[in-house]
Design a protein around this motif. Structure first.
Motif, PDB file in Angstrom:
ATOM      1  N   LEU A  49     -41.006   7.868 -71.750  1.00 43.92           N
ATOM      2  CA  LEU A  49     -41.688   9.151 -71.902  1.00 43.92           C
ATOM      3  C   LEU A  49     -40.710  10.264 -72.264  1.00 43.92           C
ATOM      4  O   LEU A  49     -41.016  11.122 -73.094  1.00 43.92           O
ATOM      5  CB  LEU A  49     -42.435   9.481 -70.614  1.00 43.92           C
ATOM      6  CG  LEU A  49     -43.336  10.687 -70.609  1.00 43.92           C
ATOM      7  CD1 LEU A  49     -44.383  10.577 -71.707  1.00 43.92           C
ATOM      8  CD2 LEU A  49     -44.010  10.833 -69.267  1.00 43.92           C
ATOM      9  N   SER A  50     -39.526  10.238 -71.676  1.00 38.75           N
ATOM     10  CA  SER A  50     -38.556  11.304 -71.936  1.00 38.75           C
ATOM     11  C   SER A  50     -38.093  11.323 -73.393  1.00 38.75           C
ATOM     12  O   SER A  50     -37.611  12.342 -73.877  1.00 38.75           O
ATOM     13  CB  SER A  50     -37.357  11.189 -70.989  1.00 38.75           C
ATOM     14  OG  SER A  50     -36.657  10.003 -71.208  1.00 38.75           O
ATOM     15  N   GLN A  51     -38.262  10.213 -74.126  1.00 42.48           N
ATOM     16  CA  GLN A  51     -37.917  10.189 -75.552  1.00 42.48           C
ATOM     17  C   GLN A  51     -38.858  11.069 -76.366  1.00 42.48           C
ATOM     18  O   GLN A  51     -38.479  11.592 -77.411  1.00 42.48           O
ATOM     19  CB  GLN A  51     -37.984   8.764 -76.096  1.00 42.48           C
ATOM     20  CG  GLN A  51     -36.964   7.837 -75.512  1.00 42.48           C
ATOM     21  CD  GLN A  51     -37.143   6.415 -76.036  1.00 42.48           C
ATOM     22  OE1 GLN A  51     -37.867   6.177 -77.001  1.00 42.48           O
ATOM     23  NE2 GLN A  51     -36.487   5.474 -75.400  1.00 42.48           N
ATOM     24  N   GLY A  71     -39.247  28.032 -71.648  1.00 39.29           N
ATOM     25  CA  GLY A  71     -40.581  28.371 -71.169  1.00 39.29           C
ATOM     26  C   GLY A  71     -41.592  27.253 -71.230  1.00 39.29           C
ATOM     27  O   GLY A  71     -42.763  27.452 -70.938  1.00 39.29           O
ATOM     28  N   GLY A  72     -41.163  26.036 -71.609  1.00 40.43           N
ATOM     29  CA  GLY A  72     -42.131  24.952 -71.697  1.00 40.43           C
ATOM     30  C   GLY A  72     -41.522  23.645 -72.161  1.00 40.43           C
ATOM     31  O   GLY A  72     -40.322  23.411 -72.010  1.00 40.43           O
ATOM     32  N   VAL A  73     -42.374  22.809 -72.751  1.00 43.94           N
ATOM     33  CA  VAL A  73     -41.968  21.481 -73.199  1.00 43.94           C
ATOM     34  C   VAL A  73     -42.533  21.231 -74.596  1.00 43.94           C
ATOM     35  O   VAL A  73     -43.671  21.604 -74.883  1.00 43.94           O
ATOM     36  CB  VAL A  73     -42.493  20.394 -72.222  1.00 43.94           C
ATOM     37  CG1 VAL A  73     -42.212  18.997 -72.727  1.00 43.94           C
ATOM     38  CG2 VAL A  73     -41.897  20.594 -70.836  1.00 43.94           C
ATOM     39  N   ILE A  74     -41.738  20.587 -75.453  1.00 44.63           N
ATOM     40  CA  ILE A  74     -42.202  20.189 -76.775  1.00 44.63           C
ATOM     41  C   ILE A  74     -42.520  18.699 -76.733  1.00 44.63           C
ATOM     42  O   ILE A  74     -41.694  17.891 -76.300  1.00 44.63           O
ATOM     43  CB  ILE A  74     -41.146  20.483 -77.859  1.00 44.63           C
ATOM     44  CG1 ILE A  74     -40.916  21.996 -77.953  1.00 44.63           C
ATOM     45  CG2 ILE A  74     -41.586  19.912 -79.211  1.00 44.63           C
ATOM     46  CD1 ILE A  74     -39.803  22.401 -78.887  1.00 44.63           C
ATOM     47  N   THR A 119     -42.802  22.277 -66.861  1.00 46.43           N
ATOM     48  CA  THR A 119     -41.428  21.795 -66.948  1.00 46.43           C
ATOM     49  C   THR A 119     -41.438  20.339 -67.393  1.00 46.43           C
ATOM     50  O   THR A 119     -42.464  19.656 -67.287  1.00 46.43           O
ATOM     51  CB  THR A 119     -40.709  21.898 -65.593  1.00 46.43           C
ATOM     52  OG1 THR A 119     -41.359  21.024 -64.662  1.00 46.43           O
ATOM     53  CG2 THR A 119     -40.702  23.331 -65.075  1.00 46.43           C
ATOM     54  N   LEU A 120     -40.315  19.892 -67.839  1.00 47.02           N
ATOM     55  CA  LEU A 120     -40.170  18.498 -68.253  1.00 47.02           C
ATOM     56  C   LEU A 120     -40.516  17.567 -67.095  1.00 47.02           C
ATOM     57  O   LEU A 120     -41.214  16.570 -67.269  1.00 47.02           O
ATOM     58  CB  LEU A 120     -38.734  18.273 -68.735  1.00 47.02           C
ATOM     59  CG  LEU A 120     -38.416  16.990 -69.464  1.00 47.02           C
ATOM     60  CD1 LEU A 120     -39.258  16.852 -70.713  1.00 47.02           C
ATOM     61  CD2 LEU A 120     -36.943  16.951 -69.811  1.00 47.02           C
ATOM     62  N   GLN A 121     -40.064  17.905 -65.900  1.00 50.64           N
ATOM     63  CA  GLN A 121     -40.330  17.072 -64.728  1.00 50.64           C
ATOM     64  C   GLN A 121     -41.831  16.996 -64.417  1.00 50.64           C
ATOM     65  O   GLN A 121     -42.342  15.931 -64.071  1.00 50.64           O
ATOM     66  CB  GLN A 121     -39.561  17.601 -63.504  1.00 50.64           C
ATOM     67  CG  GLN A 121     -39.630  16.684 -62.317  1.00 50.64           C
ATOM     68  CD  GLN A 121     -39.067  15.299 -62.596  1.00 50.64           C
ATOM     69  OE1 GLN A 121     -38.097  15.139 -63.340  1.00 50.64           O
ATOM     70  NE2 GLN A 121     -39.681  14.279 -62.043  1.00 50.64           N
ATOM     71  N   GLU A 125     -46.736  13.649 -64.389  1.00 51.29           N
ATOM     72  CA  GLU A 125     -48.155  13.523 -64.722  1.00 51.29           C
ATOM     73  C   GLU A 125     -48.446  12.273 -65.550  1.00 51.29           C
ATOM     74  O   GLU A 125     -49.442  11.589 -65.320  1.00 51.29           O
ATOM     75  CB  GLU A 125     -48.630  14.754 -65.498  1.00 51.29           C
ATOM     76  CG  GLU A 125     -50.072  14.743 -65.903  1.00 51.29           C
ATOM     77  CD  GLU A 125     -51.051  14.843 -64.747  1.00 51.29           C
ATOM     78  OE1 GLU A 125     -52.156  14.273 -64.857  1.00 51.29           O
ATOM     79  OE2 GLU A 125     -50.720  15.493 -63.734  1.00 51.29           O
ATOM     80  N   PHE A 126     -47.583  11.943 -66.503  1.00 50.36           N
ATOM     81  CA  PHE A 126     -47.880  10.880 -67.451  1.00 50.36           C
ATOM     82  C   PHE A 126     -47.190   9.549 -67.183  1.00 50.36           C
ATOM     83  O   PHE A 126     -47.610   8.529 -67.712  1.00 50.36           O
ATOM     84  CB  PHE A 126     -47.563  11.321 -68.882  1.00 50.36           C
ATOM     85  CG  PHE A 126     -48.459  12.424 -69.391  1.00 50.36           C
ATOM     86  CD1 PHE A 126     -49.800  12.448 -69.086  1.00 50.36           C
ATOM     87  CD2 PHE A 126     -47.933  13.421 -70.184  1.00 50.36           C
ATOM     88  CE1 PHE A 126     -50.615  13.464 -69.570  1.00 50.36           C
ATOM     89  CE2 PHE A 126     -48.747  14.445 -70.676  1.00 50.36           C
ATOM     90  CZ  PHE A 126     -50.089  14.452 -70.370  1.00 50.36           C
TER      91      PHE A 126
END
Length: 101
Positions: free
Chosen positions: A6-8, A15-18, A91-93, A98-99
């Motif tokens: 998932l982190s890939q 301010g967020g995640v792409i 956040t990334l975490q 969640e996923f």
């Protein structure tokens, strides 16, 4: 799908995640359906016409994280299955928790 895979598909941004996504429009339901290479595969119930699939993708992400609808923005791939989406206010975490299964 584990947190390493998932982190890939995710990148922390100011301010967020792409999200790097591969979308499958006209699916029977909207849901995360795994990984597509290094991208998050998301099935979308909406058809790929008049921006409906993009709106469905943004709605799905904001509903999942209980954010205002203005928190999601398609950065690239407006007419492609391969998209980059910025989600503000997470956040990334949080996304990985969640996923990841």
């Amino acid at each position: 799908m584990n947190s390493g895979e998932l982190s890939q598909a995710l990148k922390s941004a100011d301010g967020g995640v792409i999200f790097s996504c591969h979308v499958q429009p006209n699916a029977s339901r909207t849901a995360i359906s795994g990984m597509y290479g290094t991208e998050l595969k998301i099935a979308l119930k909406s058809p790929p016409v008049d921006g409906k699939a993009n709106k469905e993708l943004c709605r799905f992400l904001t509903d999942t994280f209980k954010l205002p609808s203005s928190s999601a923005e398609v950065l690239s791939g407006h007419t492609s299955r391969k998209k980059r989406v910025f989600l503000r206010g997470v956040t990334l975490q949080q996304v990985i928790q969640e996923f990841a299964t």
